[in-house]
Scaffold this active site. Structure first.
Site, PDB file in Angstrom:
ATOM      1  N   ASN A 185       0.861  -1.176   0.000  1.00 25.79           N
ATOM      2  CA  ASN A 185       0.000   0.000   0.000  1.00 25.79           C
ATOM      3  C   ASN A 185       0.904   1.236   0.000  1.00 25.79           C
ATOM      4  O   ASN A 185       1.481   1.576   1.023  1.00 25.79           O
ATOM      5  CB  ASN A 185      -0.883  -0.045   1.260  1.00 25.79           C
ATOM      6  CG  ASN A 185      -1.724   1.204   1.420  1.00 25.79           C
ATOM      7  OD1 ASN A 185      -1.829   2.015   0.500  1.00 25.79           O
ATOM      8  ND2 ASN A 185      -2.331   1.345   2.592  1.00 25.79           N
ATOM      9  N   TRP A 186       1.012   1.859  -1.157  1.00 29.32           N
ATOM     10  CA  TRP A 186       1.949   2.988  -1.277  1.00 29.32           C
ATOM     11  C   TRP A 186       1.409   4.255  -0.630  1.00 29.32           C
ATOM     12  O   TRP A 186       2.133   5.246  -0.505  1.00 29.32           O
ATOM     13  CB  TRP A 186       2.275   3.250  -2.755  1.00 29.32           C
ATOM     14  CG  TRP A 186       2.979   2.122  -3.457  1.00 29.32           C
ATOM     15  CD1 TRP A 186       3.321   0.899  -2.938  1.00 29.32           C
ATOM     16  CD2 TRP A 186       3.430   2.114  -4.823  1.00 29.32           C
ATOM     17  NE1 TRP A 186       3.941   0.130  -3.892  1.00 29.32           N
ATOM     18  CE2 TRP A 186       4.024   0.854  -5.062  1.00 29.32           C
ATOM     19  CE3 TRP A 186       3.376   3.046  -5.864  1.00 29.32           C
ATOM     20  CZ2 TRP A 186       4.561   0.511  -6.302  1.00 29.32           C
ATOM     21  CZ3 TRP A 186       3.912   2.696  -7.095  1.00 29.32           C
ATOM     22  CH2 TRP A 186       4.507   1.446  -7.306  1.00 29.32           C
ATOM     23  N   LYS A 187       0.121   4.258  -0.284  1.00 30.74           N
ATOM     24  CA  LYS A 187      -0.506   5.444   0.326  1.00 30.74           C
ATOM     25  C   LYS A 187      -0.260   6.677  -0.553  1.00 30.74           C
ATOM     26  O   LYS A 187      -0.209   6.558  -1.774  1.00 30.74           O
ATOM     27  CB  LYS A 187      -0.020   5.632   1.764  1.00 30.74           C
ATOM     28  CG  LYS A 187      -0.206   4.353   2.591  1.00 30.74           C
ATOM     29  CD  LYS A 187      -0.029   4.554   4.059  1.00 30.74           C
ATOM     30  CE  LYS A 187      -0.228   3.225   4.776  1.00 30.74           C
ATOM     31  NZ  LYS A 187      -0.171   3.349   6.230  1.00 30.74           N
ATOM     32  N   HIS A 224      -9.476   1.142   4.762  1.00 32.10           N
ATOM     33  CA  HIS A 224      -8.222   1.356   5.476  1.00 32.10           C
ATOM     34  C   HIS A 224      -8.473   2.300   6.658  1.00 32.10           C
ATOM     35  O   HIS A 224      -9.273   3.235   6.552  1.00 32.10           O
ATOM     36  CB  HIS A 224      -7.164   1.936   4.542  1.00 32.10           C
ATOM     37  CG  HIS A 224      -5.805   1.937   5.160  1.00 32.10           C
ATOM     38  ND1 HIS A 224      -5.417   2.900   6.062  1.00 32.10           N
ATOM     39  CD2 HIS A 224      -4.773   1.068   5.059  1.00 32.10           C
ATOM     40  CE1 HIS A 224      -4.186   2.616   6.477  1.00 32.10           C
ATOM     41  NE2 HIS A 224      -3.775   1.510   5.883  1.00 32.10           N
ATOM     42  N   GLU A 240      -6.914   4.718   7.774  1.00 32.66           N
ATOM     43  CA  GLU A 240      -6.718   6.142   7.471  1.00 32.66           C
ATOM     44  C   GLU A 240      -7.945   6.718   6.781  1.00 32.66           C
ATOM     45  O   GLU A 240      -8.288   7.891   6.955  1.00 32.66           O
ATOM     46  CB  GLU A 240      -5.444   6.323   6.627  1.00 32.66           C
ATOM     47  CG  GLU A 240      -4.200   6.109   7.483  1.00 32.66           C
ATOM     48  CD  GLU A 240      -3.008   5.518   6.756  1.00 32.66           C
ATOM     49  OE1 GLU A 240      -2.971   5.539   5.508  1.00 32.66           O
ATOM     50  OE2 GLU A 240      -2.105   5.015   7.452  1.00 32.66           O
ATOM     51  N   GLU A 265      -5.352  -4.767  10.541  1.00 32.37           N
ATOM     52  CA  GLU A 265      -4.334  -3.737  10.755  1.00 32.37           C
ATOM     53  C   GLU A 265      -4.632  -2.991  12.053  1.00 32.37           C
ATOM     54  O   GLU A 265      -5.439  -2.046  12.053  1.00 32.37           O
ATOM     55  CB  GLU A 265      -4.345  -2.742   9.588  1.00 32.37           C
ATOM     56  CG  GLU A 265      -4.032  -3.388   8.254  1.00 32.37           C
ATOM     57  CD  GLU A 265      -3.458  -2.387   7.265  1.00 32.37           C
ATOM     58  OE1 GLU A 265      -2.395  -2.679   6.712  1.00 32.37           O
ATOM     59  OE2 GLU A 265      -4.053  -1.316   7.077  1.00 32.37           O
ATOM     60  N   GLY A 308       2.492   2.432  10.769  1.00 29.76           N
ATOM     61  CA  GLY A 308       3.450   3.528  10.594  1.00 29.76           C
ATOM     62  C   GLY A 308       4.133   3.961  11.879  1.00 29.76           C
ATOM     63  O   GLY A 308       4.785   4.994  11.924  1.00 29.76           O
ATOM     64  N   SER A 352       3.427  -1.911  10.418  1.00 31.13           N
ATOM     65  CA  SER A 352       4.875  -2.006  10.629  1.00 31.13           C
ATOM     66  C   SER A 352       5.434  -3.398  10.343  1.00 31.13           C
ATOM     67  O   SER A 352       6.373  -3.845  11.005  1.00 31.13           O
ATOM     68  CB  SER A 352       5.246  -1.538  12.038  1.00 31.13           C
ATOM     69  OG  SER A 352       4.833  -0.198  12.224  1.00 31.13           O
ATOM     70  N   GLY A 395       2.895  -1.056   4.266  1.00 32.54           N
ATOM     71  CA  GLY A 395       2.943   0.370   3.948  1.00 32.54           C
ATOM     72  C   GLY A 395       4.378   0.813   3.698  1.00 32.54           C
ATOM     73  O   GLY A 395       4.923   0.632   2.612  1.00 32.54           O
TER      74      GLY A 395
END
Ligand code: PGA
Length: 251
Positions: free
Chosen positions: A9-11, A96, A98, A168, A174, A214, A235
């Site tokens: 997931n490159w965000k 997700h 976020e 997650e 992160g 992570s 990520g």
């Protein structure tokens, strides 16, 4: 045997040129990963067409990070499922944390998004996970079970063939703080049980459940050794091709 998957997931990272270069590097190294491990990359929307070209003929599949909750029309700034499919996506990530935290993504909205994604021929990586307060209050099993039920109990056993769940824990995303393999495994087992209760043992056994938060080359082996952990949603460590591929080699 359920499928093992490592998804990146490159965000909101990389320019188009950087994303294309990252995708090329992933494709170059993909041959080093076991045949039975699926690889997925999820770049930002703007990169999808270019990255799709790079992935052509490789084992690496393409995912979006989100999709609209409407089919088409006057929804400025949104990207519909048929657009993603026509850009070359086979997958979309949905729910997700976020998106839930910063963009008001609710379970209700997610039901609609999953429905549209499946109807449009996309497979779904549905994210669930508790935040730190919920974990400290001992509510993590309940939160994750509820998120899973609220969304997926609106679907059929047939639909479940096109759905992957990513657990997650928000406190691990992160932050450098990974859930221990045991903490992750007990939630994965709980999710599988919830799915089994509704859809039966066979569907639950076939369901791929990824861990995210992570996850990196140094801890992937231990996580992936657990019987209910079928891979990772990565990520930060997916932004370098070699660490992403190293993780996929950890099975
Ligand atoms: P992280 O992110 O690996 O950077 O913790 C995982 C994710 O949010 O998908």
């Amino acid at each position: 045997m359920r499928k093992k998957i490592v998804a990146g997931n490159w965000k909101m990272n990389t320019t188009v040129a950087e994303g294309v270069a990252l995708a090329k590097a992933v494709v170059e190294l993909a041959g080093q990963t076991p045949d039975n491990v699926g690889l997925i990359v999820a770049p930002p929307f703007t990169h999808l067409c270019c990255v799709a070209d790079v992935l052509k003929g490789s084992k690496v599949e393409l995912s979006a990070q989100n999709c609209a909750d409407h089919e088409s029309g006057a929804y400025t700034g949104e990207v519909a499922v048929n657009m993603l499919a026509s850009a070359g996506c086979q997958w979309t990530i949905l729910g997700h944390s976020e998106r839930r935290q910063y963009y008001g993504e609710t379970d209700e909205k997610l039901v609609e998004k999953v429905r549209l994604a499946l109807a449009g021929g996309l497979k779904v990586i549905l994210c669930v996970g508790e935040n730190l307060d919920q974990r400290e209050a001992g509510k993590h099993f309940d939160v994750v079970s509820e998120q899973t039920k609220n969304v997926l109990f609106n679907f059929t056993a047939e639909d479940m063939k096109s759905i992957v769940i990513a657990y997650e824990p928000v406190w691990a995303i992160g932050t450098g703080k990974t859930a221990t393999a045991q903490q992750a495994e007990e939630i994965h087992a709980c999710i599988r049980k919830v799915i089994a209760e509704k859809f039966g043992e066979a569907v639950a056994e076939d369901l791929t459940i990824l861990y995210g938060g992570s996850c990196k080359p140094s801890n992937a082996k231990e996580l992936f050794a657990e019987k209910d952990i079928d891979g990772g949603l990565i990520g930060g460590a997916a932004l370098k091709a070699d660490s992403f591929i190293e993780i996929a080699k950890s099975f």
